[in-house]
Design a protein around this motif. Structure first.
Motif, PDB file in Angstrom:
ATOM      1  N   SER A  11      44.597  23.595  29.758  1.00 14.40           N
ATOM      2  CA  SER A  11      45.437  22.351  29.444  1.00 14.40           C
ATOM      3  C   SER A  11      45.556  22.004  30.717  1.00 14.40           C
ATOM      4  N   GLY A  12      45.348  20.685  30.866  1.00 14.17           N
ATOM      5  CA  GLY A  12      45.307  19.799  32.234  1.00 14.17           C
ATOM      6  C   GLY A  12      44.349  20.563  33.424  1.00 14.17           C
ATOM      7  N   ASN A  13      44.991  20.741  34.444  1.00 14.11           N
ATOM      8  CA  ASN A  13      44.183  21.283  35.641  1.00 14.11           C
ATOM      9  C   ASN A  13      44.197  23.013  35.516  1.00 14.11           C
ATOM     10  N   TYR A  14      44.503  23.466  34.480  1.00 15.25           N
ATOM     11  CA  TYR A  14      44.689  24.970  34.301  1.00 15.25           C
ATOM     12  C   TYR A  14      44.057  25.296  33.272  1.00 15.25           C
ATOM     13  N   PHE A  15      43.708  26.855  33.268  1.00 17.87           N
ATOM     14  CA  PHE A  15      43.060  27.513  32.159  1.00 17.87           C
ATOM     15  C   PHE A  15      43.772  29.038  32.223  1.00 17.87           C
ATOM     16  N   TYR A  16      43.638  29.707  30.827  1.00 18.09           N
ATOM     17  CA  TYR A  16      44.683  30.686  30.640  1.00 18.09           C
ATOM     18  C   TYR A  16      43.440  31.863  30.327  1.00 18.09           C
ATOM     19  N   VAL A  17      43.840  33.168  30.853  1.00 17.72           N
ATOM     20  CA  VAL A  17      43.104  34.288  30.312  1.00 17.72           C
ATOM     21  C   VAL A  17      44.163  35.403  30.087  1.00 17.72           C
ATOM     22  N   SER A  18      44.110  36.042  29.120  1.00 17.27           N
ATOM     23  CA  SER A  18      45.018  36.991  28.482  1.00 17.27           C
ATOM     24  C   SER A  18      44.266  38.287  28.655  1.00 17.27           C
ATOM     25  N   ILE A  19      44.855  39.170  29.395  1.00 20.30           N
ATOM     26  CA  ILE A  19      44.447  40.758  29.860  1.00 20.30           C
ATOM     27  C   ILE A  19      45.442  41.586  29.097  1.00 20.30           C
ATOM     28  N   GLN A  20      44.936  42.582  28.522  1.00 16.11           N
ATOM     29  CA  GLN A  20      45.852  43.632  27.992  1.00 16.11           C
ATOM     30  C   GLN A  20      45.041  44.806  28.559  1.00 16.11           C
ATOM     31  N   VAL A  21      45.604  45.525  29.418  1.00 18.32           N
ATOM     32  CA  VAL A  21      44.965  46.832  30.267  1.00 18.32           C
ATOM     33  C   VAL A  21      45.201  47.890  29.075  1.00 18.32           C
ATOM     34  N   LYS A  22      44.550  48.871  29.158  1.00 21.39           N
ATOM     35  CA  LYS A  22      44.545  49.953  28.249  1.00 21.39           C
ATOM     36  C   LYS A  22      45.571  50.721  28.704  1.00 21.39           C
ATOM     37  N   SER A  23      46.422  51.493  27.926  1.00 17.78           N
ATOM     38  CA  SER A  23      47.238  52.408  28.292  1.00 17.78           C
ATOM     39  C   SER A  23      46.720  53.794  28.912  1.00 17.78           C
ATOM     40  N   ASP A  24      45.700  54.162  28.657  1.00 13.30           N
ATOM     41  CA  ASP A  24      45.178  55.285  29.193  1.00 13.30           C
ATOM     42  C   ASP A  24      44.308  55.273  30.488  1.00 13.30           C
ATOM     43  N   LEU A  25      44.575  54.147  31.076  1.00 15.56           N
ATOM     44  CA  LEU A  25      43.645  53.802  32.425  1.00 15.56           C
ATOM     45  C   LEU A  25      43.900  54.957  33.219  1.00 15.56           C
ATOM     46  N   SER A  26      43.002  55.583  33.885  1.00 14.82           N
ATOM     47  CA  SER A  26      43.198  56.719  34.812  1.00 14.82           C
ATOM     48  C   SER A  26      42.961  56.702  36.226  1.00 14.82           C
ATOM     49  N   THR A  27      42.086  55.663  36.428  1.00 11.86           N
ATOM     50  CA  THR A  27      41.621  55.281  37.808  1.00 11.86           C
ATOM     51  C   THR A  27      41.674  53.906  37.975  1.00 11.86           C
ATOM     52  N   GLN A  28      41.645  53.515  39.163  1.00 11.27           N
ATOM     53  CA  GLN A  28      41.881  52.214  39.815  1.00 11.27           C
ATOM     54  C   GLN A  28      40.480  51.536  39.410  1.00 11.27           C
ATOM     55  N   LYS A  29      40.608  50.231  38.970  1.00  7.07           N
ATOM     56  CA  LYS A  29      39.257  49.309  38.882  1.00  7.07           C
ATOM     57  C   LYS A  29      39.566  47.921  39.379  1.00  7.07           C
ATOM     58  N   ASP A  30      38.770  47.761  40.458  1.00 10.36           N
ATOM     59  CA  ASP A  30      38.820  46.474  41.145  1.00 10.36           C
ATOM     60  C   ASP A  30      37.646  45.526  40.695  1.00 10.36           C
ATOM     61  N   LEU A  31      38.264  44.548  39.799  1.00  9.50           N
ATOM     62  CA  LEU A  31      37.143  43.725  38.867  1.00  9.50           C
ATOM     63  C   LEU A  31      37.176  42.516  39.240  1.00  9.50           C
ATOM     64  N   ARG A  32      36.636  41.542  38.723  1.00  7.45           N
ATOM     65  CA  ARG A  32      36.623  39.919  38.717  1.00  7.45           C
ATOM     66  C   ARG A  32      36.599  39.307  37.378  1.00  7.45           C
ATOM     67  N   ILE A  33      37.211  38.389  37.166  1.00  4.67           N
ATOM     68  CA  ILE A  33      37.039  37.443  35.963  1.00  4.67           C
ATOM     69  C   ILE A  33      36.073  36.503  36.141  1.00  4.67           C
TER      70      ILE A  33
END
Length: 237
Positions: free
Chosen positions: A102-124
């Motif tokens: 919409s306009g000058n923006y875009f949207y990304v929805s992220i649901q992180v799993k509840s059983d995440l056990s280690t840090q994950k450094d990622l990119r979209i």
């Protein structure tokens, strides 16, 4: 990196990652996971998200479900030819989806799993399935962590629901695959909300395949997935 293969299933279009190599535009191979986990800001980014982002990441915590509002790349006003992609299939409910803009923006929805056990450094990343290329090798930095005292909290779900309210997720189940990768969810632009799975008439956590019964492949497997606006789709396999 992986490429993306598109195919049709009942109820909509699904996009799947195929394990073959493709070329990045202006991106060095091996950038699927950000290698700077020891130098990210402890609290991460707050406020408006710019594209690309090479500073502090968007820090999210296990179980968090949020819709990000991101400024469009300076050289691209229309993102309708692109999907957003996170190159880790194990830590979010969906790792690929249609871009709502919409306009000058875009949207990304992220649901992180509840059983995440280690840090994950990622990119979209932004991926064009027609040309099989990525917009660039920068994307938006995200850091998914098991526990965060002050995660990113600017949730734009109301804006995305005003644009894509009826766009429920699509999904497929591949019974010939291991349970960890069998259920595939594609975000059609309004995120992924609650999910429920029934295997042989018994309820199980869709996002915790380790809890599924050993005979899940021989049972009727029914999935109901909501988007973040409360609209659902149901399918049995």
């Amino acid at each position: 990196m992986n490429t993306i293969k598109k195919f049709l299933v009942a109820g909509g279009t699904v996009v799947a990652l195929a394990a073959v190599t493709v070329s990045f535009q202006n991106c060095a191979p091996g950038a699927a996971e950000d290698g700077s986990s020891n130098s990210v800001a402890s609290d991460g980014l707050q406020g408006e998200i710019y594209y690309p982002s090479n500073g502090s990441p968007v820090v999210l915590t296990a179980g968090q479900n949020i819709t990000l509002k991101i400024s469009k790349p300076a050289n691209l006003s229309d993102l309708s030819s692109y999907y957003w992609v996170i190159y880790d299939t194990t830590v979010t409910a969906s790792y690929i989806g249609t871009i709502t803009q919409s306009g000058n923006y875009f949207y990304v929805s992220i649901q992180v799993k509840s059983d995440l056990s280690t840090q994950k450094d990622l990119r979209i990343y932004l991926y064009n399935p027609s040309t099989k290329t990525y917009l660039d090798g920068n994307g938006v930095r995200i850091s998914l962590r098991p526990s965060v005292s002050n995660p990113y909290s600017s949730d734009y779900v109301s804006e995305v629901c005003a644009l894509k309210q009826n766009s429920a997720p699509t999904f497929t189940l591949t019974k010939s695959s291991p349970s960890a990768s069998a259920l595939y969810v594609f975000d059609n632009g309004a995120g992924v909300g609650n999910m429920s799975c029934s295997i042989g008439g018994v309820a199980y956590n869709c996002l915790a395949p380790s809890s599924w019964p050993s005979n899940w492949t021989s049972q009727t497997f029914t999935v109901q997935a909501f988007n973040r606006c409360g609209v659902s789709r149901t399918q049995s396999f």
